[in-house]
Design a protein around this motif. Structure first.
Motif, mmCIF file in Angstrom:
data_model
loop_
_atom_site.group_PDB
_atom_site.id
_atom_site.type_symbol
_atom_site.label_atom_id
_atom_site.label_comp_id
_atom_site.label_asym_id
_atom_site.label_seq_id
_atom_site.Cartn_x
_atom_site.Cartn_y
_atom_site.Cartn_z
ATOM 1 N N LEU A 39 -11.830 18.045 3.453
ATOM 2 C CA LEU A 39 -10.573 17.499 3.956
ATOM 3 C C LEU A 39 -10.772 16.092 4.502
ATOM 4 O O LEU A 39 -9.931 15.210 4.299
ATOM 5 C CB LEU A 39 -9.997 18.411 5.038
ATOM 6 N N ALA A 40 -11.893 15.880 5.205
ATOM 7 C CA ALA A 40 -12.175 14.552 5.751
ATOM 8 C C ALA A 40 -12.338 13.538 4.623
ATOM 9 O O ALA A 40 -11.797 12.420 4.691
ATOM 10 C CB ALA A 40 -13.432 14.595 6.614
ATOM 11 N N ALA A 41 -13.069 13.912 3.572
ATOM 12 C CA ALA A 41 -13.276 13.001 2.447
ATOM 13 C C ALA A 41 -11.958 12.678 1.744
ATOM 14 O O ALA A 41 -11.682 11.519 1.413
ATOM 15 C CB ALA A 41 -14.274 13.615 1.462
ATOM 16 N N TRP A 42 -11.132 13.709 1.542
ATOM 17 C CA TRP A 42 -9.842 13.480 0.891
ATOM 18 C C TRP A 42 -8.929 12.619 1.754
ATOM 19 O O TRP A 42 -8.206 11.769 1.245
ATOM 20 C CB TRP A 42 -9.173 14.823 0.580
ATOM 21 N N SER A 43 -8.950 12.836 3.053
ATOM 22 C CA SER A 43 -8.086 12.037 3.925
ATOM 23 C C SER A 43 -8.505 10.576 3.927
ATOM 24 O O SER A 43 -7.664 9.675 4.001
ATOM 25 C CB SER A 43 -8.077 12.605 5.348
ATOM 26 N N ASP A 44 -9.819 10.315 3.818
ATOM 27 C CA ASP A 44 -10.297 8.928 3.744
ATOM 28 C C ASP A 44 -9.780 8.241 2.480
ATOM 29 O O ASP A 44 -9.298 7.101 2.525
ATOM 30 C CB ASP A 44 -11.829 8.896 3.746
ATOM 31 N N VAL A 45 -9.890 8.944 1.351
ATOM 32 C CA VAL A 45 -9.438 8.365 0.084
ATOM 33 C C VAL A 45 -7.925 8.171 0.101
ATOM 34 O O VAL A 45 -7.402 7.156 -0.378
ATOM 35 C CB VAL A 45 -9.869 9.254 -1.099
ATOM 36 N N LEU A 46 -7.215 9.139 0.664
ATOM 37 C CA LEU A 46 -5.760 9.041 0.733
ATOM 38 C C LEU A 46 -5.337 7.866 1.613
ATOM 39 O O LEU A 46 -4.424 7.099 1.265
ATOM 40 C CB LEU A 46 -5.191 10.344 1.267
ATOM 41 N N ALA A 47 -6.004 7.693 2.758
ATOM 42 C CA ALA A 47 -5.691 6.563 3.634
ATOM 43 C C ALA A 47 -5.957 5.241 2.915
ATOM 44 O O ALA A 47 -5.161 4.298 3.005
ATOM 45 C CB ALA A 47 -6.521 6.647 4.913
ATOM 46 N N ALA A 48 -7.069 5.184 2.181
ATOM 47 C CA ALA A 48 -7.385 3.970 1.426
ATOM 48 C C ALA A 48 -6.313 3.705 0.376
ATOM 49 O O ALA A 48 -5.911 2.558 0.155
ATOM 50 C CB ALA A 48 -8.756 4.096 0.765
ATOM 51 N N GLY A 49 -5.836 4.779 -0.270
ATOM 52 C CA GLY A 49 -4.797 4.614 -1.280
ATOM 53 C C GLY A 49 -3.502 4.075 -0.699
ATOM 54 O O GLY A 49 -2.819 3.252 -1.322
ATOM 55 N N ILE A 50 -3.152 4.536 0.493
ATOM 56 C CA ILE A 50 -1.918 4.062 1.137
ATOM 57 C C ILE A 50 -2.028 2.583 1.517
ATOM 58 O O ILE A 50 -1.069 1.819 1.401
ATOM 59 C CB ILE A 50 -1.612 4.916 2.384
ATOM 60 N N LEU A 51 -3.222 2.181 1.956
ATOM 61 C CA LEU A 51 -3.428 0.814 2.429
ATOM 62 C C LEU A 51 -3.873 -0.143 1.322
ATOM 63 O O LEU A 51 -3.886 -1.364 1.534
ATOM 64 C CB LEU A 51 -4.485 0.802 3.547
ATOM 65 N N CYS A 52 -4.227 0.393 0.162
ATOM 66 C CA CYS A 52 -4.780 -0.413 -0.937
ATOM 67 C C CYS A 52 -3.841 -1.549 -1.336
ATOM 68 O O CYS A 52 -2.618 -1.384 -1.364
ATOM 69 C CB CYS A 52 -5.067 0.495 -2.131
ATOM 70 N N GLU A 53 -4.428 -2.684 -1.687
ATOM 71 C CA GLU A 53 -3.656 -3.867 -2.069
ATOM 72 C C GLU A 53 -3.479 -3.991 -3.579
ATOM 73 O O GLU A 53 -2.817 -4.917 -4.061
ATOM 74 C CB GLU A 53 -4.356 -5.122 -1.538
#
Length: 293
Positions: A39-53
């Motif tokens: 869950l921690a790994a997925w949340s990191d990737v998801l957060a990066a996806g939301i903030l990705c430029e």
């Protein structure tokens, strides 16, 4: 490099999240599963996806924003991880205060709350309005190993996604669609007998794969809910668009949302080795009752 490709399994879930990130991503997400590290790994990737430029696949893993998330230095990302400690109302107030400040680097701010099931009732109630009506730039990712312990009012304000159990994998859309299309058609037609036949076909699906099928079904219901509300949202499950459109015409958005929440309960039952007959009953009589009675 931070990316969905680095995450094991859960093919259907990856597809659903990537499609959502490419369009209008929900501002409050509840990600559940039985593996806290996953869950921690997925949340990191998801957060990066939301903030990705990036203007294409997100997260790209290479833009400045993705690199900052990977290095843990992004100023617009707050990650709350208190382990199994109780999360109290002061934390909720701090989250609200932080999200009142506009983002530093880009157009979005992300708050990740890990082990969200440890939010006490006062903290959950304090977050309700923030989850329901966040500032346009604010996004929340809650992870929970025990999502059913969260208040229903909190769960109903989040778009829910579930990881398959450790070591399991979800079927891709090409495998799930033939299983779910007859079920959704029967549900839209109010044919409980045909719903049972379709649900019986799911009994042959291995437990871990069944969790993936239910995840795809939830994504399809999400599409139906948006359609029922008349919102211009491209479908996550495009291969089931005809079925979700028919369902949106047959069932109100409120009832579809109740069924969506019920599938989260069913996911927990399947994770705990629910009998195949119990799953069939849930997808037949319980689903029919929620939608039409």
């Amino acid at each position: 490099m931070i990316s969905f490709d680095a995450l094991p399994g859960n093919a259907a879930l990856k597809t659903a999240l990537q499609k959502a990130l490419a369009d209008r991503f929900p501002q409050a997400v509840l990600l559940s599963g039985d593996d806290s590290a996953a869950l921690a790994a997925w949340s990191d990737v998801l957060a990066a996806g939301i903030l990705c430029e990036s203007a294409s696949s997100r997260p790209c893993g290479t833009c400045l924003s993705c690199r900052k998330v990977s290095e843990g230095v992004h100023p617009d990302l707050t990650v709350i991880d208190e382990g199994e400690s109780e999360l109290k109302v002061d934390l909720a107030r701090r989250i609200k205060a932080e999200n009142a400040i506009i983002p530093n680097d880009g157009a979005r701010r992300v708050t990740v709350i890990r082990h969200a099931h440890n939010l006490n009732p006062m903290a959950q109630n304090a977050l309700l309005k923030e989850l329901e009506e966040p500032p346009a730039y604010a996004f929340f990712v809650l992870t929970a190993e025990q999502p059913d312990t969260l208040l229903q009012t909190v769960r109903s304000r989040c778009t829910k996604f579930a990881l398959a159990p450790q070591g399991g994998d979800a079927p891709d859309d090409g495998e799930a669609v033939p299983l779910l299309a007859p079920y959704l058609e029967a549900l839209a037609a109010r044919r409980e007998d045909r719903m049972m036949l379709a649900a019986l076909a799911l009994e042959k699906t291995p437990r871990r794969a069944l969790l993936g099928v239910i995840s795809v079904l939830q994504s399809a219901l999400r599409d139906a809910i948006f359609a029922a509300k008349g919102l211009p949202q491209p479908p996550v499950e495009g291969a089931l668009r005809a079925q979700t459109q028919a369902l949106a015409r047959a069932v109100s958005a409120a009832r579809l949302l109740k069924l969506y929440d019920f599938l989260s309960v069913l996911t927990d039952r399947v994770s705990r080795n629910a009998a195949a007959a119990a799953v069939t009953c849930a997808l037949t009589s319980d689903a029919y009752r929620i939608c039409f009675l």
